[in-house]
Motif scaffolding. Structure first.
Motif, mmCIF file in Angstrom:
data_model
loop_
_atom_site.group_PDB
_atom_site.id
_atom_site.type_symbol
_atom_site.label_atom_id
_atom_site.label_comp_id
_atom_site.label_asym_id
_atom_site.label_seq_id
_atom_site.Cartn_x
_atom_site.Cartn_y
_atom_site.Cartn_z
ATOM 1 N N ASP A 17 6.906 9.319 0.384
ATOM 2 C CA ASP A 17 6.085 8.112 0.025
ATOM 3 C C ASP A 17 6.745 6.817 0.486
ATOM 4 O O ASP A 17 6.144 5.558 0.651
ATOM 5 C CB ASP A 17 5.172 7.925 -1.018
ATOM 6 C CG ASP A 17 4.226 9.054 -0.943
ATOM 7 O OD1 ASP A 17 3.664 9.693 -0.125
ATOM 8 O OD2 ASP A 17 3.755 9.623 -2.231
ATOM 9 N N TYR B 291 1.846 4.422 -2.039
ATOM 10 C CA TYR B 291 1.149 5.552 -2.813
ATOM 11 C C TYR B 291 1.932 5.781 -3.824
ATOM 12 O O TYR B 291 3.185 6.071 -3.890
ATOM 13 C CB TYR B 291 0.846 6.581 -2.137
ATOM 14 C CG TYR B 291 0.090 7.764 -2.971
ATOM 15 C CD1 TYR B 291 -1.403 7.400 -3.205
ATOM 16 C CD2 TYR B 291 0.626 8.830 -3.301
ATOM 17 C CE1 TYR B 291 -2.133 8.341 -4.142
ATOM 18 C CE2 TYR B 291 0.081 9.777 -4.195
ATOM 19 C CZ TYR B 291 -1.521 9.812 -4.643
ATOM 20 O OH TYR B 291 -2.115 10.416 -5.442
ATOM 21 N N HIS C 271 0.864 -1.103 0.233
ATOM 22 C CA HIS C 271 0.006 -0.092 -0.109
ATOM 23 C C HIS C 271 0.885 1.367 -0.025
ATOM 24 O O HIS C 271 0.858 2.199 0.778
ATOM 25 C CB HIS C 271 -0.879 -0.119 1.345
ATOM 26 C CG HIS C 271 -1.970 -1.266 1.394
ATOM 27 N ND1 HIS C 271 -2.799 -1.555 0.492
ATOM 28 C CD2 HIS C 271 -1.562 -2.326 2.248
ATOM 29 C CE1 HIS C 271 -3.332 -2.776 0.796
ATOM 30 N NE2 HIS C 271 -2.557 -3.147 1.945
ATOM 31 N N GLU D 261 1.866 7.434 -8.485
ATOM 32 C CA GLU D 261 0.742 8.294 -9.367
ATOM 33 C C GLU D 261 1.412 7.586 -10.613
ATOM 34 O O GLU D 261 2.485 7.329 -10.893
ATOM 35 C CB GLU D 261 0.991 9.681 -9.325
ATOM 36 C CG GLU D 261 0.295 10.260 -8.288
ATOM 37 C CD GLU D 261 0.570 11.916 -7.970
ATOM 38 O OE1 GLU D 261 0.910 12.298 -9.119
ATOM 39 O OE2 GLU D 261 -0.045 12.499 -7.165
#
Length: 417
Positions: A220, A205, A203, A207
């Protein structure tokens, strides 16, 4: 009568004239169609080769072939024999050999120039006469290992070990292998981990850009949660150079997370990486090794090669395939087992060329013979006593002689008037 004849002749002339006029378009049409058919026939005759011209061309070619010398006539290439179909086993072995030649074993992410500029430690030979594989857990919160943990987030070009490894895995420069539940590592192709699956499973993160690439911010990356590493090292004796070495084989970062209440932290080993794949990159990354002298830095590769890290043994390669926690009943027994293994490794390294305490000298051989024969031992004991008595007598006589020849001491007492 004459008038009637004139009228009839004029009528006949008019009818003939009308017939002539009506027949002109039909004649014209017939003439046009006839001309068109003649043109088509002419074009067809032009396109089709005439038999006489073909015969002349063939005769001319045959005459030229006869006049040419034999040396200029090129022989036709014989058809190459087709390879025989190989068995499946041979074909598979050949394909594997070609694959090994085409793909490098390690350091595939850097150029040859970089490999020369940043050389790594020598490879361990497979035919060593003695080796022992050990698994350690190094805690990054300890002082000796803190250089691998800080800074938690990158500061310029400085970053901790996990951030550096994670970026290398995401960029595809090194390969990551899954951590199995039994704790045994596997570096086979079926154990490879895809970077996207690694992000989704834990999990993390990220993009996805328009061009299909992944964008991941430094904040992150869970480098703060990675507080320990599993290290697989091997200690071996190289009979070719007559030296003892300790070499790291693999690294596994361990992510720690609490259960939500802050009482117990759960450890999640993330993945294994081969140290030989990472070593050329670690040779370019520096860490600080001293709190007192901030100028004391070294590369991460030198840090591991010199074995400057501190870690507890949690597993060894044994015939039962068990960890220390599986056959040690409590923490005290585990500490004793860890100390015993460390002592065995140190004793082997120190006694490669024989026991330093018991040297192969004439005195040790004589003592060993005396221990076997009790009569000789008694005689040697008597001889030692006599020699000791003689030396003590000499010392006493020397003391008495020195006392007789020495001058008397005179003490003077001053009287007060």
């Amino acid at each position: 009568m004459s008038n009637k004849v004139r009228i009839v002749s004029s009528v006949l002339l008019v009818s003939l004239f009308t017939l002539h006029l009506s027949a002109q378009p039909a004649q014209r049409r017939a003439a046009l169609s006839k001309a068109q058919t003649q043109e088509k026939a002419q074009t067809e005759t032009k396109t089709q080769p005439q038999p006489q011209a073909q015969a002349k061309a063939q005769a001319k070619a045959q005459a030229e072939a006869k006049t040419k010398p034999q040396a200029e006539i090129k022989p036709q290439a014989e058809p190459k024999p087709q390879p025989k179909p190989q068995p499946k086993a041979k074909a598979k072995a050949k394909a594997n050999a070609q694959k090994k030649q085409s793909t490098p074993t390690n350091t595939s992410g850097i150029s040859t120039r970089a490999q020369i500029s940043y050389p790594t430690s020598q490879q361990m030979k497979e035919d060593v006469v003695w080796r022992r594989d050990i698994y350690r857990e190094i805690d990054l919160t300890q002082g000796d290992n803190a250089g691998l943990y800080y800074p938690v987030e990158p500061i310029g070009s400085q970053m901790n070990l996990f951030t550096y490894l994670f970026k290398l895995v995401l960029s595809g420069q090194i390969k990551a292998y899954e951590y199995r539940l039994d704790g045994n590592e596997s570096f086979e192709p079926d154990a490879l981990i895809k970077p996207l699956a690694l992000l989704d499973n834990y999990h993390i993160y990220y993009e996805r850009m328009d061009n299909g690439r992944l964008k991941l911010d430094n904040s992150d990356i869970p480098s703060k949660e990675v507080k320990a590493y599993y290290v697989k090292e091997t200690s071996y004796y190289d009979q070719y150079s007559a030296t003892f070495h300790t070499k790291i084989l693999a690294l596994c970062p361990i992510m720690s997370s609490d259960d939500g209440f802050g009482d117990v932290e759960t450890k999640y080993p993330l993945f294994w990486v081969k140290y030989d794949d990472v070593a050329p990159f670690l040779a370019k990354q520096t860490i600080m090794t001293s709190d007192l002298n901030n100028a004391a830095t070294m590369s991460v590769d030198d840090y591991f090669v010199k074995n400057m890290y501190q870690g507890k043994i949690y597993k060894t390669n044994n015939m039962l395939g068990k960890t220390l926690a599986q056959y040690c009943p409590n923490d005290t027994a585990m500490q004793k087992e860890q100390a015993r293994i460390e002592a065995e490794l140190k004793a082997f390294e120190d006694n490669i060329w024989g026991d330093k305490v018991r040297k192969d000298s004439l005195d040790s051989i004589a003592k060993a013979q005396l221990a076997l024969d009790p009569k000789q031992a008694k005689k040697a004991a008597k001889a030692n006593r006599r020699s000791k008595n003689a030396t003590t007598g000499k010392k006493k006589s020397s003391k008495s002689n020195s006392g007789g020849t020495s001058s008397r001491r005179v003490s003077v007492r001053r009287e007060r008037h």
